[in-house]
Enzyme design. Structure first.
Site, PDB file in Angstrom:
ATOM      1  CG  HIS A  78      37.792  40.510  32.057  1.00 13.35           C
ATOM      2  ND1 HIS A  78      38.100  39.192  32.205  1.00 13.35           N
ATOM      3  CD2 HIS A  78      37.606  40.984  33.309  1.00 13.35           C
ATOM      4  CE1 HIS A  78      38.085  38.873  33.490  1.00 13.35           C
ATOM      5  NE2 HIS A  78      37.797  39.948  34.182  1.00 13.35           N
ATOM      6  CD  GLU A  82      40.013  49.732  35.960  1.00  7.45           C
ATOM      7  OE1 GLU A  82      39.977  50.328  34.869  1.00  7.45           O
ATOM      8  OE2 GLU A  82      39.564  50.203  37.006  1.00  7.45           O
ATOM      9  CG  ASP A  83      43.184  45.322  37.269  1.00 11.49           C
ATOM     10  OD1 ASP A  83      42.841  46.451  37.652  1.00 11.49           O
ATOM     11  OD2 ASP A  83      42.493  44.304  37.419  1.00 11.49           O
TER      12      ASP A  83
HETATM   13 MN    MN Z   1      37.761  40.480  36.319  1.00 12.34          MN
END
Ligand code: MN
Length: 730
Positions: A78, A82-83
């Site tokens: 998840h 994003e990261d």
């Molecule tokens: Mn998270």
């Protein structure tokens, strides 16, 4: 799993194997773990743990809900979009579209800007969040992500602890509540409360702890008594539990009901779980037979479940030693729903050999129908609002939420297009729209916006604006009005030109010379609301005034052509003009004593362009010239009428329809604005929402002239979000 023991990949696999038995399902989870571990390599949590520990914990909690292997994988993955360096293509190639769509959904929600300053928006945010998530699996991952982040919040700065806790209380705990996920809700609330109000948290936990032994004894005694009662009956399988204490809700009860901790804690709680619904009612009867129930405390949520599907019987009785016990009675299935909410319905059934993505989609959409209805419950289910109304409204004004390129969220009625978006951004943007880009791709202007779309509008200053066809494309009345304004303006411009041509041709025919200026026009025609050369040409272009009559008037060649007409009316309508009306504000040429009445339909006021209509038995009724009700009436019944001098000192009723967005305080602003204007009084007001959720306010006012109405209209339009004020309903 609330211990400090850190979950390992082996723990996850062991847990998954309790309900997943196919090798390929376990393999893909292992693969997702390796993938996430590789991409998060070198990243650390504030706790000092390698980053992978976080997605691992989240995935583990997901597997405790017996969710699908896809959802477990999404839990592991998840945060990679994003990261880390991982791309959409990487995930699709390795894990397929389905898992990607869950990860993408979670990532999108995380990007949603949430501002604690605007607490009032929390409800909107909850709605947006639900609408964006659509897929229940996304919500599950996101909620459990938040649970783990709350469990590790002690490693964050104090400022961040408070901000994240507030967000959790405003957004995620209510979401868990709405989905009936009681366990998650209670944990989120209690952890957040600990950071937001540490003193009170300490105090309550201390009281709970101090009284634990004495209370446990009472509860144990009561448990064994009820066990005995049930065993003596026909109910053979049952379970009796003490209840999990929700510190946050104890505090809420104290503040909301003004009770002390001791008063609340006097209530001891038991839960009785039995096999069938019939057993529930039987157990209830047995308990009531042995202990006195407190009046007014019995609630049947089995017959009438709460909106989040919660079912149970609630009662409160005087138990052993005169102590008060709150007792919940429900079936094992109901208990699972009460603890795990919607997720209890969603656990993954691997045994289904005919499982296909299409089948899952179908199963999902039947659930989504129910889920969609749930979106209507904006308020918590504790209030007395009729839940049906909420559902209805949601269906009628079902919204889509889209993003501007800057990340702001705008909501639109379902079926809206990029043009609606453009007009919402700014009228000038709308008027110069030449194209639209949605999610990076060029789309047709008829494209229907979907929740989560990022919309960008292409404009061109030289583009000459909307066409008739745009009216069919747009969905919001806001955009329709703005387009209508441009089209009307354009039509007016054309009529002005046509009127000018006509007038000049007529002048040539008559062999006359006239030098027009605004003053000359105003002096001669202001009674007909014509104040400029442009107005003058416009009236001729429309055909409401003939060039010939205008020239006669300007050259003072006005012959009394109207007299014959009046006499003709007089002959026709002898019976009605014997009535006298000394108070009349209307002057009927040639008939000073005629009975005259102002029409109720269009409410003429002093200064309006008016026309008289000889009615059957009602005298002469004066309408505004533009009144729709007389458009198709017999021509010979019309008669010229004028405002009398006495009309200047009278007041008139008028009705305004104000079209606006529905936002807080807008009606109050309308009232303030109108009250600030001289010579106006509001006599009544009512507001209603139209199908698109836009507000239509009907305001009855009394005024002394058309000038005052115009002033009111101009000022109302200055209120932001008011986009149209009209004397007729559209
Ligand atoms: Mn998270």
């Amino acid at each position: 799993m609330e211990t400090d023991k850190k979950v390992t990949i082996n723990d996850l696999i062991t847990q998954c194997k309790t309900y997943l038995h196919k090798d390929k399902n376990i393999e893909i989870i292992e693969k997702a773990y390796e993938f996430a571990k590789k991409y998060h390599e070198g990243q650390f949590r504030k706790s000092g743990d390698p980053y992978i520990q976080h997605p691992l914990e989240v995935a583990y909690m997901i597997s405790q809900y017996e969710a699908s292997p896809q959802t477990v994988c999404a839990g592991l993955l998840h945060d990679v979009l994003e990261d880390t360096e991982a791309t959409k293509e990487d995930i699709i190639n390795e894990f397929g579209e389905d898992i990607y769509s869950i990860v993408d959904g979670v990532t999108k929600i995380s990007k949603l800007k949430y501002m604690t300053k605007e607490r009032a928006l929390a409800k909107t945010h909850q709605k947006i969040l639900l609408a964006m998530a659509k897929d229940i699996r996304v919500v599950l991952v996101k909620l459990l992500d938040r649970v783990h982040n709350m469990r590790t919040l002690m490693y964050q700065s104090e400022e961040k602890q408070v901000r994240i806790s507030q967000e959790t209380l405003d957004l995620y705990a209510p979401l868990a509540h709405r989905l009936g996920m009681y366990r998650i809700k209670a944990e989120l609330e209690d952890t957040a409360f600990k950071y937001i109000n540490p003193q009170e948290y300490e105090r309550i936990t201390k009281v709970l702890y101090d009284q634990k032994d004495a209370r446990n004894e009472d509860i144990e005694n009561m448990k064994s008594q009820i066990s005995q009662i049930l065993s003596d009956s026909n109910i053979k399988t049952f379970e009796i539990k003490g209840r999990i204490k929700n510190i946050f809700s104890i505090n809420k009860k104290m503040t909301n009901k003004g009770l002390t901790m001791e008063q609340i804690y006097d209530f001891m709680a038991l839960r009785v779980i039995v096999p069938t619904i019939a057993d529930c009612y039987m157990a209830m009867g047995l308990i009531h037979a042995h202990y006195n129930p407190l009046p007014g405390r019995f609630k049947d949520y089995i017959a009438t479940p709460k909106p989040n599907l919660y079912q149970s019987l609630h009662t409160t009785v005087l138990g052993i030693g005169g102590k008060i016990f709150e007792i919940q009675i429900r079936t094992f299935d109901m208990d699972a729903v009460a603890e795990y909410g919607i997720a209890a319905h969603y656990n993954y059934k691997e045994s289904n050999s005919s499982y296909t993505p299409a089948k899952e989609q179908e199963e999902l959409s039947t659930k989504l129908k129910w889920y969609h209805d749930l979106l209507g419950y904006v308020e918590s289910d504790d209030n007395d609002e009729d839940p049906l109304n909420n559902i209805k409204e949601d269906i009628f004004s079902a919204s889509v939420y889209v993003f501007t390129p800057k990340g702001d969220v705008l909501d639109f009625p379902n079926g809206s297009t990029p043009l609606d978006f453009a007009y919402r951004v700014h009228t000038e943007v709308g008027n110069h729209t030449v194209g639209a880009i949605v999610n990076g791709r060029i789309v047709n202007l008829t494209y229907r916006l979907k929740t989560g779309d990022i919309v960008e509008i292409k404009t061109n200053k030289n583009f000459n604006g909307p066409s008739e066809s745009w009216l069919k494309i747009v969905k919001t009345s806001h955009a329709k009005n703005k387009i209508g304004n441009v089209l009307n303006k354009r039509m007016r411009d054309e009529l002005v030109l046509a009127g000018k041509d006509d007038f000049e041709r007529e002048l040539k025919l008559e062999n006359e010379v006239l030098k027009l200026d605004d003053k000359l026009i105003k002096d001669n025609f202001s009674k007909s609301n014509i104040f400029s050369i442009e107005d003058f040409y416009y009236e001729i272009g429309k055909g409401t005034m003939s060039s010939k009559a205008a020239i006669n008037k300007l050259l003072c060649k006005n012959e009394k052509v109207t007299e014959d007409t009046i006499i003709k009316h007089y002959e026709d309508k002898k019976d009605i003009i014997h009535h006298h009306n000394n108070d009349s504000v209307i002057y009927v040429e040639g008939l000073p004593k005629a009975q005259v009445k102002l029409a109720n339909c269009c409410c003429p006021v002093y200064g309006d362009e008016i026309t008289g209509y000889v009615s059957k038995g009602n005298g002469i009724v004066v309408h505004r010239a533009e009144c729709h009700n007389i458009k198709n009436s017999q021509e010979e019944r019309f008669i010229d009428v004028y405002w009398d001098d006495a009309a200047k000192t009278k007041t008139y009723n008028s009705i305004l329809y104000i079209y606006s967005f529905d936002r807080r305080n807008i009606v109050a602003e309308m009232i303030n604005i109108v009250n600030g204007i001289n010579n106006v009084n509001i006599s009544s007001m009512s507001s209603s929402k139209d199908r698109n959720g836009e507000l239509v306010t009907k305001m009855k006012i009394t005024v002394n002239s058309i000038d005052t109405i115009n002033l009111v209209k101009v000022n109302l339009k200055k209120i932001s979000d008011v986009y149209k004020v009209s004397r007729i309903i559209k």
